[in-house]
Design a protein around this motif. Structure first.
Motif, PDB file in Angstrom:
ATOM      1  N   PRO A 671     -16.646  11.158  23.876  1.00  0.00           N
ATOM      2  CA  PRO A 671     -17.111  10.755  22.534  1.00  0.00           C
ATOM      3  C   PRO A 671     -15.977  10.717  21.517  1.00  0.00           C
ATOM      4  O   PRO A 671     -15.964  11.449  20.522  1.00  0.00           O
ATOM      5  N   ASN A 672     -15.019   9.851  21.770  1.00  0.00           N
ATOM      6  CA  ASN A 672     -13.872   9.738  20.880  1.00  0.00           C
ATOM      7  C   ASN A 672     -14.310   9.429  19.452  1.00  0.00           C
ATOM      8  O   ASN A 672     -15.139   8.546  19.225  1.00  0.00           O
ATOM      9  N   TRP A 673     -13.727  10.157  18.485  1.00  0.00           N
ATOM     10  CA  TRP A 673     -13.928   9.922  17.060  1.00  0.00           C
ATOM     11  C   TRP A 673     -15.382  10.122  16.624  1.00  0.00           C
ATOM     12  O   TRP A 673     -15.789   9.621  15.588  1.00  0.00           O
ATOM     13  N   LYS A 674     -16.143  10.879  17.405  1.00  0.00           N
ATOM     14  CA  LYS A 674     -17.549  11.127  17.068  1.00  0.00           C
ATOM     15  C   LYS A 674     -17.870  12.612  16.973  1.00  0.00           C
ATOM     16  O   LYS A 674     -19.040  12.990  16.879  1.00  0.00           O
ATOM     17  N   VAL A 675     -16.875  13.470  16.991  1.00  0.00           N
ATOM     18  CA  VAL A 675     -17.098  14.912  17.035  1.00  0.00           C
ATOM     19  C   VAL A 675     -17.165  15.469  15.615  1.00  0.00           C
ATOM     20  O   VAL A 675     -16.177  15.426  14.883  1.00  0.00           O
ATOM     21  N   PRO A 676     -18.325  15.986  15.183  1.00  0.00           N
ATOM     22  CA  PRO A 676     -18.423  16.554  13.834  1.00  0.00           C
ATOM     23  C   PRO A 676     -17.687  17.883  13.745  1.00  0.00           C
ATOM     24  O   PRO A 676     -17.595  18.620  14.731  1.00  0.00           O
ATOM     25  N   LEU A 677     -17.184  18.205  12.574  1.00  0.00           N
ATOM     26  CA  LEU A 677     -16.421  19.441  12.389  1.00  0.00           C
ATOM     27  C   LEU A 677     -17.330  20.651  12.589  1.00  0.00           C
ATOM     28  O   LEU A 677     -18.400  20.759  11.979  1.00  0.00           O
ATOM     29  N   ALA A 678     -16.887  21.561  13.445  1.00  0.00           N
ATOM     30  CA  ALA A 678     -17.646  22.784  13.723  1.00  0.00           C
ATOM     31  C   ALA A 678     -16.675  23.944  13.887  1.00  0.00           C
ATOM     32  O   ALA A 678     -15.464  23.749  14.044  1.00  0.00           O
ATOM     33  N   ASP A 679     -17.228  25.170  13.868  1.00  0.00           N
ATOM     34  CA  ASP A 679     -16.378  26.340  14.026  1.00  0.00           C
ATOM     35  C   ASP A 679     -16.254  26.721  15.498  1.00  0.00           C
ATOM     36  O   ASP A 679     -16.682  25.974  16.388  1.00  0.00           O
ATOM     37  N   SER A 680     -15.694  27.887  15.758  1.00  0.00           N
ATOM     38  CA  SER A 680     -15.438  28.295  17.139  1.00  0.00           C
ATOM     39  C   SER A 680     -16.714  28.499  17.942  1.00  0.00           C
ATOM     40  O   SER A 680     -16.689  28.449  19.173  1.00  0.00           O
ATOM     41  N   ALA A 681     -17.845  28.738  17.256  1.00  0.00           N
ATOM     42  CA  ALA A 681     -19.137  28.900  17.936  1.00  0.00           C
ATOM     43  C   ALA A 681     -19.926  27.596  17.957  1.00  0.00           C
ATOM     44  O   ALA A 681     -21.104  27.598  18.297  1.00  0.00           O
ATOM     45  N   GLN A 682     -19.273  26.492  17.565  1.00  0.00           N
ATOM     46  CA  GLN A 682     -19.872  25.168  17.519  1.00  0.00           C
ATOM     47  C   GLN A 682     -20.984  25.054  16.482  1.00  0.00           C
ATOM     48  O   GLN A 682     -21.892  24.212  16.598  1.00  0.00           O
ATOM     49  N   ASN A 683     -20.911  25.882  15.428  1.00  0.00           N
ATOM     50  CA  ASN A 683     -21.777  25.733  14.264  1.00  0.00           C
ATOM     51  C   ASN A 683     -21.122  24.748  13.303  1.00  0.00           C
ATOM     52  O   ASN A 683     -19.925  24.870  13.006  1.00  0.00           O
ATOM     53  N   LEU A 684     -21.900  23.774  12.825  1.00  0.00           N
ATOM     54  CA  LEU A 684     -21.344  22.779  11.917  1.00  0.00           C
ATOM     55  C   LEU A 684     -20.774  23.442  10.666  1.00  0.00           C
ATOM     56  O   LEU A 684     -21.328  24.418  10.154  1.00  0.00           O
ATOM     57  N   VAL A 685     -19.656  22.890  10.183  1.00  0.00           N
ATOM     58  CA  VAL A 685     -19.053  23.345   8.935  1.00  0.00           C
ATOM     59  C   VAL A 685     -19.148  22.195   7.938  1.00  0.00           C
ATOM     60  O   VAL A 685     -18.509  21.153   8.123  1.00  0.00           O
ATOM     61  N   LEU A 686     -19.963  22.369   6.905  1.00  0.00           N
ATOM     62  CA  LEU A 686     -20.149  21.343   5.884  1.00  0.00           C
ATOM     63  C   LEU A 686     -19.176  21.558   4.736  1.00  0.00           C
ATOM     64  O   LEU A 686     -18.609  22.650   4.568  1.00  0.00           O
ATOM     65  N   VAL A 687     -19.011  20.528   3.920  1.00  0.00           N
ATOM     66  CA  VAL A 687     -18.077  20.608   2.800  1.00  0.00           C
ATOM     67  C   VAL A 687     -18.433  21.768   1.879  1.00  0.00           C
ATOM     68  O   VAL A 687     -17.542  22.490   1.390  1.00  0.00           O
TER      69      VAL A 687
END
Length: 705
Positions: A671-687
């Motif tokens: 999934p190139n260029w489709k990975v949302p920003l997340a932390d080390s536990a794969q929890n999303l990190v929002l602005v």
């Protein structure tokens, strides 16, 4: 045709060199490799040079020898300020010549004809003489015009005066700057429509400057993709490099949105209800759903009347961007109109009567796509203002991709200066052992020069409009590009050389005018003098901690270049946590990208990690059994010892993300260029939570100490 199957003849080799095609190259393993005759013939053919038979090679050699004598003036002359230049003028043998310069400011200066005798030449049955005129060394920076008149013939050419060197902004040399590096689409807020947008960029820039003390924010290329779904996810395979992807527009920030009647406002909210939930979806980023919803909403806003001042501002922007914007918007309208149907053949020529007729028929849609660019430009300007207001010294650092989609807007509008029969890529290297094919048509160096480098200049001007700095991806492409003939493997290409003096000089000129710093991504295989040349011109290089090595292993950061952007990692690698765990090896093994046994590659990765830990331990930066977080922070603290004027920190590293944004050599397999920003536990990190993230705050504190 022996030239296409056997070793190249001497004549073919000579012809290739005349056109800047290198018949051999040095591989990443230090071995010299010859380019096949078939590749040379194909690459020359992409330049319009027929080398398919020995007889045609001989004709092409004769043409190349006479070509410059057929032109009264060269198409363009690029010089450095303070450096005189001599320009040949070809006229009827014995005819007098009068030449002068028309400067950018409207003034006129006569130029001297030099006493340079060159024997005349018979070209196409006529005797041609050569006079030589001098371009004075005191000319100001800018785009000027040389005019030569002989009898009834008048010819012109651009004279581009570029800086000897692009100076750093005041204070940057004495006080190096640090900043964040982000893939904007991956950093979303609760107000985003599923993709990080220009309002998010504004907020991240302000927060990074005010709360973290950052001086810049490097983002992925914002170049435009297709106007309709499906949308190509890669920001490095755009339809154009000049204009912005309207997917990044924040609909609610368009001023007219606030004045919509209730019914139209409801339409906007309905589309937002479709797209906003995507921002909290941990799965791959869904650009198609986001853009489908956002496009409908933007059409509603566009249909609402603008104030007289706003309409005048739009019209001014449209006139300022000129034919380039009109062509891009026309391509967008045509792409929508024909959807999945093939275009009529006559429409592939943008200057055809059929294209003119369609410009009239699709005038409303063309206006809509021009309006999208105006809105995006306003929001980009707001983001740069916010970053500077927050104390950033540079602000937004934009990224310029290597090339464009082979079926995109630039490929249509610039078919005269691109080579569609080949694509750009890279020969095999340590990390991509099968080579890379980026599916992008390259500039034709001869055609770009004939166009006076104006397409290149106009692209740079648009990208630099609201930039404090610009990163040039694969900056070596200003010197040479790896051309791969259509239908061949990535390893079957050849290097084609460009006039780097012209391309780098124009880059420095336009950056100087924009007040921007230029960073060249100068990784990979190339001649050592290239880095020295770029440094002499004031273009910063790129130092990636994992790649800075010599025969003795990792180079201590104290030995890094001063004129460089120093980073721990790059977007083509997994974030540092993943890299330390060897996940880049596992991923390439799973995808079948390795050409060596996986255990051998895995052992090399373990040795690389061990070497890094030993270096960190020798500086007292890690304990005996360091955690992942401790190692990542230590690597950045080590980087602080480098003399480099810029230090970049990956936002993915700052929050503990492990997944790669891109795996070179793949398309749909990852999934190139489709990975949302997340932390080390794969929890999303929002602005909204970004600058309260404990890992980010800890890393920033380590840097600021």
């Amino acid at each position: 045709m022996s030239e296409t199957t056997d070793a190249p003849s001497e004549q073919l080799l000579t012809l290739a060199r005349l056109h800047g095609v290198s018949p051999d190259f040095w591989g990443f393993d230090g071995q010299r490799r010859d380019v096949s005759a078939a590749t040379l013939v194909s690459v020359l053919g992409a330049m319009g040079v027929d080398a398919t038979t020995p007889e045609r090679v001989d004709v092409a050699l004769a043409d190349a020898d006479d070509d410059q004598w057929r032109q009264t003036l060269p198409p363009v002359v690029v010089v450095r300020r303070g450096t005189p230049a001599e320009v040949p003028v070809h006229v009827e043998d014995g005819a007098p010549v009068h030449a002068w310069l028309e400067l950018e400011d409207g003034t006129r200066h006569d130029v001297d004809q030099l006493d340079r005798y060159v024997p005349p030449r018979t070209v196409d049955g006529r005797a041609v003489g050569r006079a030589t005129v001098a371009v004075p060394e005191h000319l100001p920076l800018g785009w000027h015009t040389l005019v030569a008149r002989s009898g009834e013939t008048t010819a012109t050419c651009d004279v581009v005066v570029t800086p000897q060197r692009l100076d750093l902004p005041a204070g940057l040399d004495e006080h190096p700057a640090w900043g964040l590096m982000a893939q904007l689409y991956s950093v979303r807020s609760t107000q985003s429509w599923g993709v990080g947008d220009l309002a998010d960029l504004r907020d991240i820039g302000w927060l990074a400057g005010r709360r973290a003390g950052a001086d810049f924010l490097l983002i992925n290329p914002l170049h435009a993709a297709e106007p309709s779904v499906p949308v190509t996810p890669s920001p490095y395979l755009p339809t154009t490099r000049r204009f912005v992807n309207p997917l990044y527009i924040r609909v609610e920030d368009v001023p007219e949105t606030a004045y919509l009647p209730v019914a139209e406002r409801s339409l906007i909210e309905w589309q937002a209800e479709v797209a906003r939930p995507l921002s909290t979806d941990p799965g791959p980023i869904d650009r198609d759903t986001a853009w489908a919803a956002k496009k409908i909403a933007l059409e509603v806003v566009h249909a609402h009347p603008r104030s007289a001042a706003r309409q005048a501002a739009f019209e001014h922007f449209r006139a300022e961007q000129g034919q380039g914007l009109e062509d891009f918007a026309t391509w967008c309208a045509l792409t929508e109109h024909y959807r999945d149907r093939p275009w009529p053949q006559e429409l592939h020529d943008r200057s055809s009567d059929a294209a003119a007729q369609m410009r009239t028929e699709l005038a409303d849609r063309i206006t809509f796509h021009c309006w999208l660019q105006w809105v995006a430009d306003e929001q980009l300007a707001a983001a740069q203002r916010a970053a500077k207001d927050a104390g950033m010294r540079l602000g937004i650092m934009h990224d310029l991709a290597v090339g464009v989609h082979p079926a995109g807007a630039d490929a249509w509008a610039m078919r005269d200066v691109l080579a569609p029969e080949v694509s750009v890529g890279a020969p095999p290297d340590m990390y991509n052992q099968q080579g890379q094919d980026w599916s992008q048509p390259p500039w034709r160096p001869d055609a770009l020069a004939r166009a006076g480098y104006r397409p290149y200049r106009d692209m740079l001007r648009t990208v630099l409009r609201h930039a404090g700095a610009i990163r040039i991806d694969h900056v070596i492409g200003l010197f040479r590009l790896w051309w791969i003939p259509r239908g061949r493997g990535a390893q079957e290409g050849a290097y084609v050389r460009y006039d780097h003096e012209a391309l780098v000089g124009i880059l420095c000129l336009e950056a100087h005018r924009a007040g921007a710093v230029v960073i060249g991504e100068d990784l990979g295989t190339f001649e050592p003098w290239v880095r020295d040349y770029l440094s002499d011109r004031g273009v910063l290089g790129t130092s990636v901690q994992w790649f800075e090595r010599d025969g003795g292993g990792l180079i201590p950061p104290e030995r890094y270049r001063r004129l460089a952007l120093a980073t721990v990692t790059t977007h083509d690698l997994p974030p540092t946590a993943g890299y330390l765990a060897g996940e880049h090896v596992d991923l390439r093994d799973q995808l079948g990208l390795l050409t060596e046994p996986v255990e051998k590659v895995r052992a090399a990765a373990r040795a690389e990690r061990t070497e890094m830990l030993q270096l960190l331990a020798s500086r007292g930066l890690v304990t005996d059994d360091p955690s992942e977080r401790e190692v990542v922070e230590a690597m950045h603290r080590l980087l602080l010892t480098a003399p480099s004027v810029l230090l970049g920190v990956s936002l993915a590293d700052a929050v503990g993300e492990r997944r790669a944004q891109n795996q070179p050599g793949t398309d749909q397999e990852y999934p190139n260029w489709k990975v949302p920003l997340a932390d080390s536990a794969q929890n999303l990190v929002l602005v909204e939570d970004l600058f309260d993230n404990p890992r980010l705050r800890s890393l920033v504190a380590a840097l600021r100490r």
